[in-house]
Design a protein around this motif. Structure first.
Motif, short mmCIF file in Angstrom:
data_model
loop_
_atom_site.label_atom_id
_atom_site.label_comp_id
_atom_site.label_asym_id
_atom_site.label_seq_id
_atom_site.Cartn_x
_atom_site.Cartn_y
_atom_site.Cartn_z
N LYS A 295 0.81 -1.22 0.00
CA LYS A 295 0.00 0.00 0.00
C LYS A 295 0.85 1.27 0.00
N LYS A 296 2.15 1.11 0.15
CA LYS A 296 3.09 2.22 0.14
C LYS A 296 2.75 3.27 1.19
N TYR A 297 2.68 2.80 2.43
CA TYR A 297 2.51 3.76 3.52
C TYR A 297 3.09 3.18 4.80
N PHE A 298 3.33 4.08 5.78
CA PHE A 298 3.91 3.68 7.05
C PHE A 298 2.84 3.69 8.13
N VAL A 299 2.69 2.55 8.79
CA VAL A 299 1.81 2.45 9.94
C VAL A 299 2.65 2.82 11.17
N VAL A 300 2.22 3.81 11.91
CA VAL A 300 2.95 4.23 13.11
C VAL A 300 2.07 3.98 14.32
N GLU A 301 2.62 3.26 15.32
CA GLU A 301 1.84 2.89 16.49
C GLU A 301 2.64 3.13 17.76
N ALA A 302 2.00 3.69 18.76
CA ALA A 302 2.66 3.98 20.03
C ALA A 302 2.95 2.68 20.78
N LEU A 304 4.50 0.87 24.63
CA LEU A 304 4.91 0.93 26.03
C LEU A 304 5.82 -0.26 26.26
N GLY A 305 7.10 0.00 26.50
CA GLY A 305 8.05 -1.10 26.61
C GLY A 305 8.19 -1.78 25.27
N ASN A 306 8.01 -3.10 25.26
CA ASN A 306 8.15 -3.86 24.02
C ASN A 306 6.82 -4.27 23.42
N SER A 307 5.74 -3.68 23.91
CA SER A 307 4.41 -4.00 23.40
C SER A 307 3.71 -2.75 22.90
N LEU A 308 2.71 -2.95 22.05
CA LEU A 308 1.91 -1.81 21.61
C LEU A 308 1.22 -1.18 22.81
N ALA A 309 1.14 0.13 22.81
CA ALA A 309 0.63 0.85 23.98
C ALA A 309 -0.86 0.62 24.17
N THR A 310 -1.26 0.66 25.44
CA THR A 310 -2.67 0.64 25.82
C THR A 310 -2.93 1.87 26.69
N LEU A 311 -4.17 2.24 26.80
CA LEU A 311 -4.51 3.41 27.61
C LEU A 311 -4.29 3.09 29.09
N GLN A 312 -3.54 3.96 29.75
CA GLN A 312 -3.27 3.78 31.17
C GLN A 312 -4.29 4.56 32.02
N ALA A 313 -4.35 4.20 33.31
CA ALA A 313 -5.33 4.82 34.21
C ALA A 313 -5.14 6.33 34.34
N ASP A 314 -3.90 6.80 34.13
CA ASP A 314 -3.63 8.24 34.27
C ASP A 314 -3.84 9.00 32.97
N THR A 316 -2.37 8.40 30.02
CA THR A 316 -1.27 8.27 29.08
C THR A 316 -1.40 6.94 28.34
N GLY A 317 -0.57 6.74 27.33
CA GLY A 317 -0.59 5.49 26.58
C GLY A 317 -1.08 5.70 25.16
N ALA A 318 -2.21 5.10 24.83
CA ALA A 318 -2.68 5.19 23.44
C ALA A 318 -4.19 5.02 23.38
N ILE A 319 -4.78 5.54 22.30
CA ILE A 319 -6.18 5.33 21.97
C ILE A 319 -6.22 4.77 20.55
N TRP A 320 -7.14 3.84 20.31
CA TRP A 320 -7.23 3.14 19.02
C TRP A 320 -8.64 3.25 18.45
N ILE A 321 -8.72 3.27 17.12
CA ILE A 321 -10.01 3.29 16.42
C ILE A 321 -10.27 1.93 15.80
N ILE A 322 -11.46 1.39 16.06
CA ILE A 322 -11.94 0.20 15.37
C ILE A 322 -13.36 0.50 14.91
N GLY A 323 -13.69 0.17 13.68
CA GLY A 323 -15.04 0.40 13.20
C GLY A 323 -15.09 0.80 11.74
N GLU A 324 -16.24 1.24 11.31
CA GLU A 324 -16.52 1.46 9.89
C GLU A 324 -16.41 2.92 9.49
#
Length: 442
Positions: A295-302, A304-314, A316-324
């Motif tokens: 597709k000739k594009y770069f996927v950039v993902e946040a 945390l450590g060695n894993s993809l980030a998840t939203l933390q209680a404070d 920080t971290g990451a937010i993700w979109i899933i849907g149509e």
């Protein structure tokens, strides 16, 4: 009456046993005789070895003759021929062409069996050597290149190659009983018998060597010159390469090895392009950058450590979109409800996250149905009670307004303007349960 029947049945059973034993004692074992008409002396790895065998048994009909090939104690090939009558039978047995097997002596066993399972067996030494190919052929989709022999088992093509060459290797038939052979790529290595393309690559296009060794299957070059800020990307498959790197906001991002980089779609939420250099636009942190060559594009993902980030209680971290109704680099690659394609919003600091979309290109201008999640998967998500919006175009579903709780849709009668760019920003500064979505036209 019952006792009489029991005695009678017992007598009949004993009589049957005696008759069977007498018949067995009178049945000849037979004497299978092998008359080998082919001299098993030598062959090449990869040959289809012809043989001719005379078989007979004067007393008992024959069943099968087997020709078996052993490398040390392991049977690696077998040809089985039905022998309904005495006579001469012919066939072939393939001599496997294995990696790292040197010249040596194998064993051919000829096993003849009659219908009474009487067996006659012969063993013969077979000297095997690797074929001396005069050349190999490198076969790409557009062109074939001749690979010349430069040493034992070693072949090289020296040409003006592009930096990436996807091709398999073909070896010609050698000797009267030889076969054409192919070598391709399976998983992460070169294997015999495949025509799947080998992903050769060099640091740049131009004149360089592509080599292959027919003994150990070593091939080169595999200089995966795709790198971000000097860190070489890892290969997932022929189309996907990724790297995990620490990036600083506003630092220059140097991407090496992609000659047509100017044709790639760059996600401006993470990387900006001023025409002369790339700069990192999101907040400082660790990110996974995946180069999608299809597709000739770069996927950039946040991360945390060695894993993809998840939203933390404070917040920080990451937010993700899933849907149509949303996708990058275009709606042709819409996310849908496929979690593996979830889009990561760019963290921009202050517990704020954003995604920039273009109506009609990366977001549907008239119909959307996606939501924000805490991870790149099912699990934590923003609902109609934890997310509100300041937008008069976008609504947050509550289960009674045309969208499930937390799902985004359009206010009745409203839509985005095709061709216009919009920035969606989720602000968690007041808490994860008091998220606020802003939608601004650029």
């Amino acid at each position: 009456m019952k006792r009489i029947n029991i005695k009678l049945y017992g007598f009949l059973a004993l009589l049957s046993l005696l008759i069977a034993c007498e018949k067995s004692e009178n049945t000849p074992a037979g004497n299978p005789v092998i008359d080998l008409k082919t001299e098993f002396a030598s062959a090449l790895f990869g040959d289809s070895l012809n043989f001719e065998i005379g078989v007979s048994d004067a007393d008992v009909p024959l069943s099968t003759v087997k020709v078996q090939l052993f490398y040390t104690d392991d049977m690696v090939q077998e040809t089985v021929i039905r022998t309904k009558e005495n006579g001469t039978y012919s066939g072939k047995i393939w001599i496997p062409f294995y990696k790292d097997v040197p010249n040596g002596v194998a064993t051919i066993k000829v096993v003849l069996q009659n219908i009474n399972k009487t067996i006659t067996e012969e063993s013969h030494d077979l000297s095997l050597s690797r074929p001396n190919f005069p050349y190999l052929t490198l076969v790409s989709e557009s062109k074939e290149y001749r690979m010349e022999k430069v040493a034992d088992n070693e072949y090289v093509a020296s040409e003006n190659f592009p930096f990436s060459v996807k091709a398999y290797i073909k070896a010609p038939k050698v000797g009267a009983q030889g076969n054409e052979m192919t070598f391709g790529y399976e998983g992460t290595s070169v294997v015999y018998g495949s025509i799947a393309n080998i992903p050769f690559s060099n640091s740049s296009s131009g004149v360089y060597n592509i080599s292959f060794n027919t003994l150990n299957y070593s091939a080169s070059p595999f200089i995966i010159a795709y790198a971000v800020n000097g860190t070489v990307m890892n290969r997932t498959n022929d189309e996907l390469f990724y790297v995990d790197v620490n990036l600083t906001k506003d630092q220059e991002v140097v991407i090496d090895g992609i000659e047509d980089l100017s044709d790639w779609w760059i996600d401006s939420d993470f990387i900006t392009n001023d025409g002369t250099s790339l700069k990192f636009a999101a907040m400082t942190g660790k990110y996974r950058i995946t180069a999608d060559f299809a597709k000739k594009y770069f996927v950039v993902e946040a991360m945390l450590g060695n894993s993809l980030a998840t939203l933390q209680a404070d917040g920080t971290g990451a937010i993700w979109i899933i849907g149509e109704g949303v996708g990058k680099p275009s709606l042709a690659n819409a996310v849908g409800w496929t979690t593996e394609k979830a889009l990561c919003l760019a963290p921009i600091g202050g517990k704020k996250y954003q995604i920039t979309v273009k109506a009609g290109e990366t977001i549907n201008a008239t119909n959307i149905n996606f939501k924000f999640f805490h991870q790149k998967n099912w699990g934590g998500e923003f609902s109609g009670t934890t997310l509100t919006t300041t937008s008069d175009v976008i609504l947050i579903g509550n289960g009674n307004n045309g969208r499930d709780s937390g799902n985004l849709g359009f206010v009745s009668g409203k839509s985005l303007t095709a061709g216009k760019t919009y920035v969606f920003t989720v602000d968690l500064s007041a808490g994860n349960d008091k998220a606020v979505l802003a939608v601004v036209e650029k």
